[in-house]
Enzyme design. Structure first.
Site, PDB file in Angstrom:
ATOM      1  N   GLU A 100     -17.053   4.670   6.093  1.00  0.00           N
ATOM      2  CA  GLU A 100     -16.337   5.370   7.173  1.00  0.00           C
ATOM      3  C   GLU A 100     -15.304   6.273   6.507  1.00  0.00           C
ATOM      4  O   GLU A 100     -14.462   5.784   5.745  1.00  0.00           O
ATOM      5  CB  GLU A 100     -15.579   4.369   8.047  1.00  0.00           C
ATOM      6  CG  GLU A 100     -16.376   3.777   9.180  1.00  0.00           C
ATOM      7  CD  GLU A 100     -15.527   2.813  10.008  1.00  0.00           C
ATOM      8  OE1 GLU A 100     -15.303   3.100  11.184  1.00  0.00           O
ATOM      9  OE2 GLU A 100     -15.098   1.775   9.481  1.00  0.00           O
TER      10      GLU A 100
ATOM     11  N   ASN B 242     -18.348  -4.611   2.498  1.00  0.00           N
ATOM     12  CA  ASN B 242     -18.580  -5.615   1.460  1.00  0.00           C
ATOM     13  C   ASN B 242     -19.961  -6.245   1.617  1.00  0.00           C
ATOM     14  O   ASN B 242     -20.286  -6.676   2.732  1.00  0.00           O
ATOM     15  CB  ASN B 242     -17.470  -6.687   1.621  1.00  0.00           C
ATOM     16  CG  ASN B 242     -17.472  -7.686   0.494  1.00  0.00           C
ATOM     17  OD1 ASN B 242     -18.063  -7.462  -0.553  1.00  0.00           O
ATOM     18  ND2 ASN B 242     -16.821  -8.816   0.722  1.00  0.00           N
TER      19      ASN B 242
ATOM     20  N   LYS C  18       0.839  -1.201   0.000  1.00  0.00           N
ATOM     21  CA  LYS C  18       0.000   0.000   0.000  1.00  0.00           C
ATOM     22  C   LYS C  18       0.878   1.258   0.000  1.00  0.00           C
ATOM     23  O   LYS C  18       0.631   2.196  -0.750  1.00  0.00           O
ATOM     24  CB  LYS C  18      -0.938   0.007   1.208  1.00  0.00           C
ATOM     25  CG  LYS C  18      -2.175  -0.869   0.993  1.00  0.00           C
ATOM     26  CD  LYS C  18      -3.304  -0.463   1.910  1.00  0.00           C
ATOM     27  CE  LYS C  18      -4.434  -1.488   1.973  1.00  0.00           C
ATOM     28  NZ  LYS C  18      -5.305  -1.532   0.820  1.00  0.00           N
TER      29      LYS C  18
ATOM     30  N   HIS D 255     -13.429   3.943   3.925  1.00  0.00           N
ATOM     31  CA  HIS D 255     -13.628   2.520   4.197  1.00  0.00           C
ATOM     32  C   HIS D 255     -15.039   2.074   3.810  1.00  0.00           C
ATOM     33  O   HIS D 255     -16.018   2.409   4.474  1.00  0.00           O
ATOM     34  CB  HIS D 255     -13.363   2.263   5.694  1.00  0.00           C
ATOM     35  CG  HIS D 255     -13.414   0.824   6.068  1.00  0.00           C
ATOM     36  ND1 HIS D 255     -13.795   0.387   7.306  1.00  0.00           N
ATOM     37  CD2 HIS D 255     -13.129  -0.294   5.353  1.00  0.00           C
ATOM     38  CE1 HIS D 255     -13.753  -0.932   7.338  1.00  0.00           C
ATOM     39  NE2 HIS D 255     -13.356  -1.369   6.180  1.00  0.00           N
TER      40      HIS D 255
HETATM   41  P1  NAD Z   1      -8.705  -8.379  -3.612  1.00  0.00           P
HETATM   42  O1  NAD Z   1      -7.575  -9.289  -3.369  1.00  0.00           O
HETATM   43  O2  NAD Z   1     -10.009  -8.917  -4.062  1.00  0.00           O
HETATM   44  O3  NAD Z   1      -8.267  -7.271  -4.667  1.00  0.00           O
HETATM   45  C1  NAD Z   1      -7.045  -6.620  -4.668  1.00  0.00           C
HETATM   46  C2  NAD Z   1      -6.749  -6.209  -6.107  1.00  0.00           C
HETATM   47  O4  NAD Z   1      -5.654  -5.316  -6.086  1.00  0.00           O
HETATM   48  C3  NAD Z   1      -6.359  -7.367  -7.004  1.00  0.00           C
HETATM   49  O5  NAD Z   1      -7.150  -7.339  -8.189  1.00  0.00           O
HETATM   50  C4  NAD Z   1      -4.901  -7.088  -7.361  1.00  0.00           C
HETATM   51  O6  NAD Z   1      -4.544  -7.493  -8.683  1.00  0.00           O
HETATM   52  C5  NAD Z   1      -4.857  -5.583  -7.231  1.00  0.00           C
HETATM   53  N1  NAD Z   1      -3.536  -5.009  -7.026  1.00  0.00           N
HETATM   54  C6  NAD Z   1      -2.502  -5.478  -6.318  1.00  0.00           C
HETATM   55  N2  NAD Z   1      -1.457  -4.628  -6.377  1.00  0.00           N
HETATM   56  C7  NAD Z   1      -1.851  -3.599  -7.161  1.00  0.00           C
HETATM   57  C8  NAD Z   1      -1.238  -2.407  -7.633  1.00  0.00           C
HETATM   58  N3  NAD Z   1       0.027  -2.135  -7.320  1.00  0.00           N
HETATM   59  N4  NAD Z   1      -1.944  -1.564  -8.396  1.00  0.00           N
HETATM   60  C9  NAD Z   1      -3.215  -1.849  -8.719  1.00  0.00           C
HETATM   61  N5  NAD Z   1      -3.833  -2.981  -8.331  1.00  0.00           N
HETATM   62  C10 NAD Z   1      -3.166  -3.825  -7.565  1.00  0.00           C
HETATM   63  O7  NAD Z   1      -8.875  -7.556  -2.252  1.00  0.00           O
HETATM   64  P2  NAD Z   1     -10.165  -6.822  -1.674  1.00  0.00           P
HETATM   65  O8  NAD Z   1     -10.920  -7.768  -0.834  1.00  0.00           O
HETATM   66  O9  NAD Z   1     -10.861  -6.103  -2.766  1.00  0.00           O
HETATM   67  O10 NAD Z   1      -9.498  -5.781  -0.679  1.00  0.00           O
HETATM   68  C11 NAD Z   1      -8.890  -4.590  -1.128  1.00  0.00           C
HETATM   69  C12 NAD Z   1      -8.752  -3.633   0.033  1.00  0.00           C
HETATM   70  O11 NAD Z   1     -10.026  -3.362   0.592  1.00  0.00           O
HETATM   71  C13 NAD Z   1      -7.914  -4.163   1.172  1.00  0.00           C
HETATM   72  O12 NAD Z   1      -7.184  -3.119   1.720  1.00  0.00           O
HETATM   73  C14 NAD Z   1      -8.939  -4.678   2.165  1.00  0.00           C
HETATM   74  O13 NAD Z   1      -8.482  -4.681   3.490  1.00  0.00           O
HETATM   75  C15 NAD Z   1     -10.015  -3.652   1.986  1.00  0.00           C
HETATM   76  N6  NAD Z   1     -11.363  -4.095   2.385  1.00  0.00           N
HETATM   77  C16 NAD Z   1     -11.800  -5.334   2.066  1.00  0.00           C
HETATM   78  C17 NAD Z   1     -13.059  -5.734   2.459  1.00  0.00           C
HETATM   79  C18 NAD Z   1     -13.580  -7.094   2.102  1.00  0.00           C
HETATM   80  O14 NAD Z   1     -14.537  -7.546   2.737  1.00  0.00           O
HETATM   81  N7  NAD Z   1     -13.040  -7.749   1.114  1.00  0.00           N
HETATM   82  C19 NAD Z   1     -13.891  -4.838   3.156  1.00  0.00           C
HETATM   83  C20 NAD Z   1     -13.420  -3.554   3.425  1.00  0.00           C
HETATM   84  C21 NAD Z   1     -12.157  -3.196   3.031  1.00  0.00           C
END
Ligand code: NAD
Length: 715
Positions: A463, A454, A408, A451
């Site tokens: 948030e 999902n 990140k 934030h």
């Molecule tokens: P995910 O693994 O489904 O998606 C992550 C995506 O990011 C992937 O498609 C990956 O290819 C891409 N990625 C990786 N490095 C990258 C880069 N340098 N540039 C662009 N894209 C890149 O993950 P997610 O569940 O969507 O979670 C993403 C964020 O959201 C995390 O920080 C997570 O904590 C947060 N989040 C997730 C949830 C949940 O329930 N899944 C809820 C709230 C927040």
């Protein structure tokens, strides 16, 4: 001028007609507060004193007709006893009956919104003309009450019991075409023609071309339903509505009872029945809490709109990461009209993100919510990309790449070089401190948390997290963008888990403890679902994902070691280490099979008990009440701590965030309202009785002080 008040004026139109106009001074809308009802009484008396009036038009000088009764008065009024409430409504019935019985034809010209008491007002006249684009309805059941100013009596007489049940039990807002179809209104016209059309109808009635007296008599007469029809309509509806509303929301079924009992009675008798049921419902905790939610929602909207005034709308957004969350953000932004770049490092992820967006839009087309052309337009607003090529004019970016602080930090620093100096950058991280993520940025003031929950398209909360260096402009732009996306933004300060996860994990802590005392996780789920949660804690952990839960739990433990750190493995670690990730790999506390629609269906998995067995320290017999207390006390106490620590500004925002973010049972009003309902003193005693279970159950000094002083979270 026949009458001039602060909210109502009555004037003679010079041709024998009079017009009663609602025009509440100093407000952009009309509402029927107690003061306005008193004025209406005077206005009607003034009308009655005129001997030369031959027709009356009721209208509004605002963009809406009347939005309803004044909900800000409800808590005060509903605090009085039932007899008072019955009397109060009978007085309004008398007033509305006087309008209904005026010795000449009457018509309402309906513009904008006419809801609740506003809708009941327009049911008193003989005719109704509605402007295209206007909406009418009786949403009272959504506040835990039933229509109390004649809605349960007049609407079924006008549109039939079946239609009235649908409108009232569903609390729907109904468009002009739908209102015309069931006969709730007599004509629908373009807004510019509303007055003319209403006056035309009055002229025809006065000229005897329409028999207004017969129409009035029919509206006042009992329904003609034989016992079999009555049984079919009411009993079937009660069963269906009870099933849909669930046991915690009694108002829709009580509204049907009011309609049923009054259906064959005379007008006044039916109104008495309605008044009694209304008073009974107004005294329930459910009503108190739902009215509270409405007021809290107003406060949140007001705060958001103050932020919106500080900045202009976001014209072009971007999201980094096209995964579960990034794809959801892109869909939500595009479907609500804001163009968005969707960047990933993986072409396949981009394709998946787009596929998900078109699937969601396709469903909306199927449900006729949007046209195929609108779907194409929305999809066109998402620009998938593998490069930062078109980022120079992006005004706000949501970073949603994998939850890894190093990745990140690198991605955010890279992004900062590609966007304009004043562009806002946000992160959708669920656990990493916003202040620490800002450390690698050259312009930390332009950075804050955003934030989402999902699934993004369904969860209303966002948030907005203020880091130490976030500027008010960054917060304002992020709040504004969340509003553009149709979400409810709540601004909180930075801390591990922010507000919602910080409160959720102590709740899971309660669950972990219960499992260790031998509680059956399926029973805990059932008890908490009966309590009102959409899913029990074990099921919720499966949906969140055990890997995510373990990771987030570690972050929380590091942030709050005194109460959240555990030296030994917990049920979360055991499940995760056994490769049980929850819904995402079809095995967690439960097993998941695909149902006919391809959605995961939960089935019991006896082998889970074997995995849990070694964790059980001492088996205790626990009642449902004890389970509820052991789950709810840690959650409530953490909410109290968040408020005391200034993570969230008001009790109302804390409660709404829990309702919108994790599905806290709305009829219970949120964690702090739950404490208020129990009494702060009783809650402190309950927590003290569980103090042996550990620091998650330890009351703060301030809460103890509140209890001693008899204070509450809500006035
Ligand atoms: P995910 O693994 O489904 O998606 C992550 C995506 O990011 C992937 O498609 C990956 O290819 C891409 N990625 C990786 N490095 C990258 C880069 N340098 N540039 C662009 N894209 C890149 O993950 P997610 O569940 O969507 O979670 C993403 C964020 O959201 C995390 O920080 C997570 O904590 C947060 N989040 C997730 C949830 C949940 O329930 N899944 C809820 C709230 C927040």
């Amino acid at each position: 001028m026949i009458y001039q008040g602060k909210a109502i004026r009555v004037q003679a139109l010079g041709d024998g007609n009079a017009e009663l106009t609602f025009d509440l001074q100093g407000e952009s809308i009309n509402k029927l507060s107690s003061a306005v009802i008193l004025e209406l009484e005077e206005a009607v008396k003034a009308l009655q004193a005129q001997s030369d009036i031959q027709g009356l038009m009721i209208s509004s000088a605002k963009d809406v007709f009347i939005v309803g009764a004044d909900i800000t008065e409800f808590h005060g009024i509903f605090g009085k006893d039932e007899d008072y409430l019955v009397e109060m409504n009978l007085k309004v019935h008398q007033l509305f009956n006087t309008i209904e019985d005026l010795p000449y034809p009457t018509v309402t010209a309906i513009n904008g919104l006419a809801l609740g008491g506003g809708c009941e007002m327009l049911l008193t006249t003989d005719f109704r003309v509605m402007a295209e684009g206007a909406k009418i309805g009786l949403p009272e059941t959504k506040l835990g009450i039933i229509p109390g100013w004649g809605g349960c009596v007049r609407l079924p007489r006008l549109i039939g019991a079946d239609n009235a049940i649908e409108w009232i039990a569903g609390g729907t807002e109904n468009k002009a075409a739908a209102a015309l179809k069931v006969g709730a209104v007599d004509a629908v016209v373009a807004p510019a023609l509303l007055r003319e059309a209403a006056l035309d109808l009055l002229a025809e009635a006065r000229a005897g071309k329409i028999n207004w007296e017969a129409k009035r008599a029919e509206k006042k007469a009992p329904l003609r339903l034989n016992p079999v029809e009555s049984m079919m309509v009411f009993e079937t509806a009660k069963g269906f509505v009870a099933g849909k509303a669930g046991p915690h929301y009694p108002a829709p079924v009580e509204a049907i009872k009011a309609i049923q009992k009054g259906a064959t009675a005379g007008r006044e008798k039916a109104q008495e029945i309605e008044a009694k049921i209304f008073a009974k419902m107004a005294k329930t905790d459910v009503c108190f809490n739902l009215v509270g939610l409405f007021l809290s929602d107003q406060l949140i909207k007001k705060k958001a709109s103050a932020y919106e005034k500080q900045v202009s709308a976001v014209k072009k957004a971007a999201v980094l990461g096209a995964g579960i969350m990034g794809g959801g953000v892109a869909y939500q932004s595009a479907s609500k009209g804001t163009p968005i770049m969707m960047k990933d490092i993986n072409e396949a992820a981009l394709q998946l993100g787009l596929k998900e967006a078109s699937k969601l839009l396709g469903k909306q087309v199927e449900r006729k919510k949007i046209t195929p052309a609108q779907m194409a337009e929305a999809l066109g607003r998402i620009r998938p990309t593998l490069s930062y090529g078109d980022f120079a004019d992006v005004e706000l970016t949501v970073e949603a790449v994998v939850e890894n602080p190093k990745i990140k930090a690198a991605v955010l620093a890279e992004l900062e070089d590609k966007v304009a100096e004043d562009a806002i950058i946000t992160s959708n991280t669920s656990t990493i401190s916003i202040t620490s993520l800002a450390e690698n940025l050259k312009r930390p003031e332009n950075f804050c948390g955003m934030h989402f929950f999902n699934p993004v398209h369904r969860m209303p909360l966002v948030e907005v997290i203020r880091g130490e260096k976030s500027s008010e402009k960054a917060i304002a732009a992020t709040v504004t963008y969340a509003k553009q996306m149709g979400k409810t933004p709540i601004v909180v300060n930075d801390c591990p888990g922010f507000l919602v996860n910080r409160v959720l994990f102590p709740y899971f802590g309660g669950f972990i403890g219960l499992v260790e005392h031998g509680a059956d996780f399926q029973k805990v789920d059932k008890v908490m679902e009966k309590f009102g949660w959409p899913m029990g804690p074990a099921y919720l952990l499966d949906v969140v994902g055990l890997d995510t839960a373990v990771h987030a739990n570690d972050v929380m433990a590091e942030g709050f070691p005194d109460r959240m750190k555990r030296d030994e493995k917990t049920v979360l670690n055991i499940m995760y280490e056994a490769g049980r990730l929850g819904q995402k790999n079809a095995t967690g506390f439960y097993k998941y099979e695909e149902d006919r629609k391809g959605k995961p269906k939960k089935v019991a998995d006896e082998s889970t008990y074997g995995l849990i067995e070694p964790l059980i320290k001492d088996k205790r017999e626990l009642t449902d009440e004890q389970i509820i207390a052991r789950m709810m006390v840690p959650l409530c106490l953490e909410t109290v701590r968040c408020l005391e620590d200034g993570i969230v500004e008001t009790a109302a925002e804390a409660d709404m965030a829990l309702i919108y973010g994790i599905g806290f049972p709305p009829f219970r009003g949120g964690a702090l309202r739950y404490i208020d309902a129990m009494g702060v003193d009783a809650f402190v005693q309950l927590a003290d009785s569980l103090a042996d279970l550990g620091p998650l159950y330890h009351v703060t000094d301030k809460l103890r002080e509140m209890a001693a002083q008899g204070k509450r979270f809500y006035a």
